[in-house]
Design a protein around this motif. Structure first.
Motif, short mmCIF file in Angstrom:
data_model
loop_
_atom_site.label_atom_id
_atom_site.label_comp_id
_atom_site.label_asym_id
_atom_site.label_seq_id
_atom_site.Cartn_x
_atom_site.Cartn_y
_atom_site.Cartn_z
N GLU A 1 0.84 -1.20 0.00
CA GLU A 1 0.00 0.00 0.00
C GLU A 1 0.88 1.25 0.00
O GLU A 1 1.76 1.40 0.83
CB GLU A 1 -0.91 0.01 1.23
N SER A 2 0.62 2.14 -0.95
CA SER A 2 1.43 3.35 -1.04
C SER A 2 0.55 4.59 -0.95
O SER A 2 0.62 5.49 -1.78
CB SER A 2 2.25 3.35 -2.34
N THR A 3 -0.27 4.62 0.07
CA THR A 3 -1.15 5.76 0.31
C THR A 3 -0.55 6.64 1.40
O THR A 3 0.36 6.22 2.14
CB THR A 3 -2.55 5.30 0.75
N VAL A 4 -1.07 7.84 1.52
CA VAL A 4 -0.63 8.73 2.60
C VAL A 4 -0.95 8.09 3.94
O VAL A 4 -0.13 8.12 4.87
CB VAL A 4 -1.32 10.11 2.47
N ARG A 5 -2.10 7.48 4.05
CA ARG A 5 -2.52 6.81 5.29
C ARG A 5 -1.51 5.73 5.70
O ARG A 5 -1.11 5.64 6.86
CB ARG A 5 -3.90 6.21 5.07
N ALA A 6 -1.07 4.90 4.74
CA ALA A 6 -0.10 3.84 5.04
C ALA A 6 1.25 4.44 5.41
O ALA A 6 1.94 3.95 6.32
CB ALA A 6 0.04 2.91 3.85
N ASP A 7 1.64 5.51 4.73
CA ASP A 7 2.92 6.16 5.03
C ASP A 7 2.91 6.73 6.45
O ASP A 7 3.89 6.59 7.19
CB ASP A 7 3.21 7.27 4.02
N VAL A 8 1.81 7.34 6.84
CA VAL A 8 1.68 7.87 8.21
C VAL A 8 1.76 6.72 9.21
O VAL A 8 2.42 6.84 10.26
CB VAL A 8 0.38 8.68 8.37
N ARG B 1 3.38 3.87 8.84
CA ARG B 1 4.78 3.42 8.92
C ARG B 1 5.63 4.40 9.72
O ARG B 1 6.50 4.01 10.49
CB ARG B 1 5.33 3.18 7.52
N ARG B 2 5.36 5.68 9.56
CA ARG B 2 6.10 6.69 10.34
C ARG B 2 5.78 6.57 11.84
O ARG B 2 6.65 6.74 12.68
CB ARG B 2 5.81 8.09 9.83
N ALA B 3 4.53 6.27 12.15
CA ALA B 3 4.16 6.07 13.55
C ALA B 3 4.89 4.86 14.13
O ALA B 3 5.36 4.89 15.27
CB ALA B 3 2.64 5.87 13.68
N LYS B 4 5.03 3.80 13.34
CA LYS B 4 5.81 2.63 13.78
C LYS B 4 7.25 3.03 14.06
O LYS B 4 7.85 2.58 15.04
CB LYS B 4 5.78 1.53 12.72
N ASP B 5 7.82 3.86 13.20
CA ASP B 5 9.20 4.32 13.40
C ASP B 5 9.34 5.08 14.71
O ASP B 5 10.31 4.89 15.45
CB ASP B 5 9.65 5.22 12.24
N VAL B 6 8.38 5.95 15.00
CA VAL B 6 8.41 6.71 16.25
C VAL B 6 8.32 5.77 17.45
O VAL B 6 9.08 5.90 18.42
CB VAL B 6 7.27 7.76 16.30
N LEU B 7 7.42 4.81 17.39
CA LEU B 7 7.28 3.85 18.50
C LEU B 7 8.56 3.03 18.69
O LEU B 7 9.00 2.82 19.83
CB LEU B 7 6.10 2.92 18.25
N ASP B 8 9.15 2.58 17.60
CA ASP B 8 10.39 1.80 17.69
C ASP B 8 11.50 2.62 18.32
O ASP B 8 12.23 2.15 19.20
CB ASP B 8 10.82 1.29 16.32
N GLU B 9 11.65 3.86 17.87
CA GLU B 9 12.71 4.71 18.42
C GLU B 9 12.45 5.03 19.89
O GLU B 9 13.37 5.07 20.70
CB GLU B 9 12.83 6.00 17.60
N ALA B 10 11.18 5.22 20.25
CA ALA B 10 10.83 5.49 21.65
C ALA B 10 11.16 4.28 22.53
O ALA B 10 11.65 4.44 23.66
CB ALA B 10 9.36 5.86 21.77
N ARG B 11 10.90 3.09 22.03
CA ARG B 11 11.24 1.88 22.80
C ARG B 11 12.74 1.78 23.01
O ARG B 11 13.21 1.46 24.11
CB ARG B 11 10.71 0.65 22.07
N ALA B 12 13.51 2.05 21.96
CA ALA B 12 14.97 2.00 22.08
C ALA B 12 15.45 3.07 23.06
O ALA B 12 16.32 2.81 23.90
CB ALA B 12 15.62 2.18 20.71
#
Length: 88
Positions: A29-36, A38-49
């Motif tokens: 999926e290459s929609t704005v919704r999917a991109d947002v 994936r970015r939220a996942k990145d934030v959560l991963d970095e916060a966990r680290a």
């Protein structure tokens, strides 16, 4: 270090990020919704680290497969620092 992660976020923000992150699961999926999502996942991963780092661990994020296979490809590797905090 990502801006704002040192301050953390509250339960409401965490809940919103988790809800939004579920939108980024489909690699095709290459929609704005999917991109947002994936970015939220990145934030959560970095916060966990960052949480682990602040509690006496060395922590790093790494990918283990290509993102075209799955966007769920982030590996969090952590190891307690010598003399690190036991407060986790």
């Amino acid at each position: 270090r990502s801006a704002g992660l040192a301050d953390g976020f509250g339960a409401a923000e965490f809940e919103r990020l988790c809800r939004v992150s579920s939108r980024g699961v489909n690699a095709q999926e290459s929609t704005v919704r999917a991109d947002v999502g994936r970015r939220a996942k990145d934030v959560l991963d970095e916060a966990r680290a960052e949480y682990l780092r602040s509690h006496g661990f060395e922590a790093r994020l790494s990918t283990f497969v290509d993102a075209s296979v799955t966007p769920e490809n982030v590996l969090l590797v952590a190891r307690r620092r010598r003399g690190g905090s036991e407060g986790l």
